[in-house]
Design an enzyme around this catalytic site. Structure first.
Site, short mmCIF file in Angstrom:
data_model
loop_
_atom_site.label_atom_id
_atom_site.label_comp_id
_atom_site.label_asym_id
_atom_site.label_seq_id
_atom_site.Cartn_x
_atom_site.Cartn_y
_atom_site.Cartn_z
N SER A 11 -42.52 -91.49 -34.67
CA SER A 11 -41.64 -91.79 -33.54
C SER A 11 -40.47 -90.82 -33.46
O SER A 11 -39.80 -90.74 -32.43
CB SER A 11 -41.10 -93.23 -33.65
N GLY A 12 -40.23 -90.09 -34.54
CA GLY A 12 -39.14 -89.12 -34.54
C GLY A 12 -38.00 -89.50 -35.47
O GLY A 12 -36.87 -89.02 -35.30
N LYS A 13 -38.28 -90.34 -36.47
CA LYS A 13 -37.21 -90.77 -37.38
C LYS A 13 -36.54 -89.60 -38.09
O LYS A 13 -35.32 -89.56 -38.22
CB LYS A 13 -37.78 -91.74 -38.43
N LEU A 15 -36.41 -86.36 -37.22
CA LEU A 15 -35.64 -85.52 -36.30
C LEU A 15 -34.29 -86.17 -36.00
O LEU A 15 -33.24 -85.50 -36.05
CB LEU A 15 -36.42 -85.29 -35.01
N LYS A 32 -35.04 -90.30 -48.47
CA LYS A 32 -36.33 -90.79 -47.99
C LYS A 32 -37.01 -91.49 -49.17
O LYS A 32 -37.70 -90.86 -49.96
CB LYS A 32 -37.17 -89.61 -47.50
N GLY A 114 -42.96 -95.06 -41.64
CA GLY A 114 -43.72 -95.84 -40.67
C GLY A 114 -42.81 -96.64 -39.76
O GLY A 114 -41.74 -96.18 -39.35
N PRO A 204 -34.99 -85.07 -25.55
CA PRO A 204 -36.16 -84.62 -24.81
C PRO A 204 -37.20 -84.00 -25.74
O PRO A 204 -36.91 -83.69 -26.89
CB PRO A 204 -35.58 -83.56 -23.85
N HIS A 205 -38.41 -83.81 -25.21
CA HIS A 205 -39.44 -83.16 -26.02
C HIS A 205 -39.05 -81.72 -26.28
O HIS A 205 -38.73 -80.97 -25.35
CB HIS A 205 -40.80 -83.23 -25.31
#
Length: 224
Positions: A11-13, A15, A32, A114, A204-205
């Site tokens: 989901s982009g955690k 980033l 992490k 996850g 944004p992407h």
């Protein structure tokens, strides 16, 4: 101190976590606790997500303190653990963290793996670790919503689960994982109406995303 969770895997955690660390002032550290899909190196297993957090942290610790549980297979951690004869527990995850350094830092961040209900095995979940952290160490929850088809349902269910666990979401970030998502603007508008916590921004992407780029799209005013 904050715990970053997401609506799903990818989901982009990382980033968003890296962006928050990049923008934070003062002493900062990201960890992490559990990572799958690690690469075998001459120094041992290394995970790209954990390395991204290390790159944006100015409190430097040994890699094993940043990523204490590392698995080579890119599979669910509880399955990888079972294959190796290891037992994952919610309290064990908490005990593995460098809590002294996280609490002393001006900005401390723990990136989950996850989604919110990541199984650890034996009826325990990573969300149980987050609950321990929230009650024992005043850790706030930040939710990353991966923008793609189905994100409205995923975001609502994750929000409901976190709130049902008695925790507070201090903010949420929309991260565009699908560049071709239909009606992106309309979906984002719906999310801003149905989510109950602070909207921290829309990333944004990005073809080649960096923490610096993503940080420009995120704002965060609440403290925990």
């Amino acid at each position: 101190m904050y715990f970053i969770t997401g609506t799903d895997t990818d989901s982009g955690k990382t980033l968003v976590s890296s962006a928050l660390l990049h923008a934070a002032e003062g002493t900062k550290i990201g960890v992490k606790p559990i990572a799958s899909g690690c690469e075998q190196t001459e120094n041992g297993l290394r995970n790209s997500d954990a390395l991204a957090l290390i790159a944006e942290s100015n409190i430097k610790l040994d890699y094993q303190q940043i990523n204490p549980v590392a698995f080579k297979p890119a599979i669910a951690p509880h399955i990888a653990a079972k294959q190796q004869g290891l037992a994952l527990t919610a309290q064990g995850v908490v005990d593995s963290l460098p809590l002294t350094e996280l609490e002393k830092a001006d900005f401390g961040l723990i990136e989950g793996a996850g989604g919110w209900r990541l199984p650890l095995g034996n009826g325990e979940y990573l969300s149980d670790s987050a609950k321990f952290l929230a009650t024992q160490h005043q850790v706030g929850i930040i939710l990353v919503v991966g923008m793609k088809l189905g994100c409205l349902n995923h975001a609502l269910l994750t929000q409901e689960a976190i709130l049902a666990d008695g925790l507070t979401i201090v903010g949420w970030v929309a991260n565009q994982v699908d560049p071709d998502m239909a009606y992106q603007d309309e979906n984002l508008a719906t999310l801003t109406q149905i989510m109950t916590s602070e909207f921290m921004g829309y990333v944004p992407h990005l073809s080649n995303p960096t923490a610096k780029q993503a940080a420009q799209s995120i704002r965060f005013t609440k403290a925990c």
